[in-house]
Enzyme design. Structure first.
Site, PDB file in Angstrom:
ATOM      1  N   HIS A  41       0.614  -1.274  -0.285  1.00  0.00           N
ATOM      2  CA  HIS A  41       0.387  -0.018   0.071  1.00  0.00           C
ATOM      3  C   HIS A  41       0.979   0.629  -0.085  1.00  0.00           C
ATOM      4  O   HIS A  41       1.092   1.774   1.428  1.00  0.00           O
ATOM      5  CB  HIS A  41      -0.778   0.074   0.724  1.00  0.00           C
ATOM      6  CG  HIS A  41      -1.986  -0.982   1.635  1.00  0.00           C
ATOM      7  ND1 HIS A  41      -1.374  -2.658   1.597  1.00  0.00           N
ATOM      8  CD2 HIS A  41      -2.974  -1.387   1.293  1.00  0.00           C
ATOM      9  CE1 HIS A  41      -2.384  -3.873   1.797  1.00  0.00           C
ATOM     10  NE2 HIS A  41      -3.305  -2.503   1.560  1.00  0.00           N
ATOM     11  N   ASP A 157       0.265  -1.430   4.571  1.00  0.00           N
ATOM     12  CA  ASP A 157       0.228  -0.450   4.933  1.00  0.00           C
ATOM     13  C   ASP A 157      -0.682  -0.519   4.884  1.00  0.00           C
ATOM     14  O   ASP A 157      -1.096   1.075   3.935  1.00  0.00           O
ATOM     15  CB  ASP A 157       1.690   0.518   4.953  1.00  0.00           C
ATOM     16  CG  ASP A 157       1.338   2.074   5.484  1.00  0.00           C
ATOM     17  OD1 ASP A 157       0.171   1.746   7.292  1.00  0.00           O
ATOM     18  OD2 ASP A 157       2.217   2.684   5.354  1.00  0.00           O
TER      19      ASP A 157
HETATM   20  C1  LIG Z   1      -1.702   4.486   4.771  1.00  0.00           C
HETATM   21  S1  LIG Z   1      -1.296   4.686   2.791  1.00  0.00           S
HETATM   22  C2  LIG Z   1       0.045   4.448   2.856  1.00  0.00           C
HETATM   23  C3  LIG Z   1       1.739   5.101   3.063  1.00  0.00           C
HETATM   24  C4  LIG Z   1       3.045   4.522   2.829  1.00  0.00           C
HETATM   25  N1  LIG Z   1       2.356   3.620   3.193  1.00  0.00           N
HETATM   26  C5  LIG Z   1       3.714   5.190   3.306  1.00  0.00           C
HETATM   27  O1  LIG Z   1       4.230   4.803   4.308  1.00  0.00           O
HETATM   28  O2  LIG Z   1       4.031   6.299   3.120  1.00  0.00           O
HETATM   29  C6  LIG Z   1      -2.600   3.757   2.791  1.00  0.00           C
HETATM   30  C7  LIG Z   1      -2.258   3.475   0.702  1.00  0.00           C
HETATM   31  O3  LIG Z   1      -2.997   1.950   0.209  1.00  0.00           O
HETATM   32  C8  LIG Z   1      -3.732   2.959  -0.390  1.00  0.00           C
HETATM   33  N2  LIG Z   1      -4.808   1.756  -0.842  1.00  0.00           N
HETATM   34  C9  LIG Z   1      -6.007   1.276   0.023  1.00  0.00           C
HETATM   35  N3  LIG Z   1      -6.673   0.624  -0.282  1.00  0.00           N
HETATM   36  C10 LIG Z   1      -5.279  -0.298  -1.301  1.00  0.00           C
HETATM   37  C11 LIG Z   1      -5.975  -1.965  -1.932  1.00  0.00           C
HETATM   38  N4  LIG Z   1      -6.401  -2.468  -1.919  1.00  0.00           N
HETATM   39  N5  LIG Z   1      -4.521  -2.230  -2.463  1.00  0.00           N
HETATM   40  C12 LIG Z   1      -3.570  -1.528  -3.198  1.00  0.00           C
HETATM   41  N6  LIG Z   1      -3.435   0.130  -2.212  1.00  0.00           N
HETATM   42  C13 LIG Z   1      -4.504   0.054  -1.459  1.00  0.00           C
HETATM   43  C14 LIG Z   1      -4.796   3.663  -0.392  1.00  0.00           C
HETATM   44  O4  LIG Z   1      -4.814   4.496  -1.672  1.00  0.00           O
HETATM   45  C15 LIG Z   1      -3.272   4.640   0.550  1.00  0.00           C
HETATM   46  O5  LIG Z   1      -2.951   5.071  -0.639  1.00  0.00           O
END
Ligand SMILES: C[S@@+](CC[C@H](N)C(=O)[O-])C[C@H]1O[C@@H](n2cnc3c(N)ncnc32)[C@H](O)[C@@H]1O
Length: 278
Positions: A41, A157
């Site tokens: 994520h 994440d």
């Molecule tokens: C908490 S943020 C990630 C922050 C990043 N890991 C960091 O530490 O900089 C979660 C991200 O997951 C994305 N997201 C949500 N559901 C998802 C999915 N099923 N698969 C992939 N990405 C997803 C969201 O759009 C968001 O950008």
């Protein structure tokens, strides 16, 4: 997909998560063998703390904003990476991982939100060591593991928007560790729902990994719920599977220093729970 990390970038959870991520990556860098980082994520990769979202979110001043002037050997590399992202910017996990890659190391990052993905591609795209996927993380974890080479780290994440995110995490990571039991895994979760956390911990204790550690870092007293029954986040959780050699020994000093900088006096002490050690 309403969640936008730009509102939260640089908050206390990001600081804890990324400070630990850097320690895990530095451990992988100790050996002269290539590794793979899978960021399930990924978010957009780089955040503008002076932008409208960050200002409206108002979270970074109590996160990275409290780290100014911190000097500690376990935080030095993390803080210098943040500094190198530039004034008023905060780097996300894929940016941090990419910054530490050697020529033969690789980063695979997934991001489902189209605008976040487009921004991620602009930030990290032109690097042959990096593969970016606009795909669902839970499905991708099954498809991408085990990676080649079989050495590296998976960061999970999620946004925790969906009510069943803990269950999805348990299912997808449970499958992932069966496919790749020797990988290092770092799973982030909000410390709000004690029952969901207990269930995840119980599952992790039975996974076929060498070690499972649960880190908890509160930064304040548990707040009362608002009129919609929602609680503000007061503690951040990380589940680490197969943490590298030496991490369990340094983690208390790392959490101690992070809590000293980030927490209010009424916060409960940080905790490290060994869920499994074989
Ligand atoms: C908490 S943020 C990630 C922050 C990043 N890991 C960091 O530490 O900089 C979660 C991200 O997951 C994305 N997201 C949500 N559901 C998802 C999915 N099923 N698969 C992939 N990405 C997803 C969201 O759009 C968001 O950008």
């Amino acid at each position: 997909l309403n969640y936008r990390h730009a509102f939260h970038a640089g908050n206390f959870s990001d600081v804890v998560k990324h400070a630990v991520l850097v320690r895990l990556l530095l451990a992988l860098l100790r050996k002269d063998k290539p590794f793979v980082v899978i960021d399930s994520h990924a978010g957009r990769g780089l955040y503008d703390l002076t932008g409208e979202e960050a200002q409206r979110g108002g979270e970074w001043p109590r996160g990275i904003g409290r780290m100014a002037g911190t000097a500690h050997p376990l935080l030095e590399d993390y803080l210098s990476l943040v500094h190198s992202a530039g004034e008023g910017r905060y780097p996300g996990s894929p940016w941090i991982a990419r910054a530490l890659l050697r020529p033969d190391d690789r980063l695979i990052a997934c991001e489902l939100h189209p605008e976040e993905f487009a921004a991620l591609r602009r930030t990290l795209g032109a690097d042959r060591r990096v593969s970016l996927h606009a795909r669902d993380a839970w499905e991708a974890l099954g498809a991408l593991l085990p990676p080649t080479p079989r050495r590296g780290l998976v960061l999970v994440d999620p946004a925790f928007e969906a009510p069943d995110e803990f269950a999805r995490m348990e299912q997808a990571v449970g499958r992932a560790v069966r496919r790749w039991p020797t990988g290092i895994y770092a799973l982030w979760y909000p410390e709000k729902n004690a029952a969901a956390i207990a269930q995840l911990h119980a599952a992790a204790a039975a996974w076929p990994v060498a070690e499972a550690l649960a880190l908890s870092l509160p930064v304040g007293a548990r707040p009362e719920p608002d009129r919609f029954g929602r609680r503000a986040l007061h503690a951040t959780g990380l589940l680490l599977l197969n943490p590298p050699y030496g991490f369990a020994e340094e983690a208390p000093m790392l959490l101690d220093r992070l809590q000293t900088r980030l927490a209010e006096p009424d916060a409960a002490p940080w905790r490290i729970e060994v869920l499994r050690r074989s």
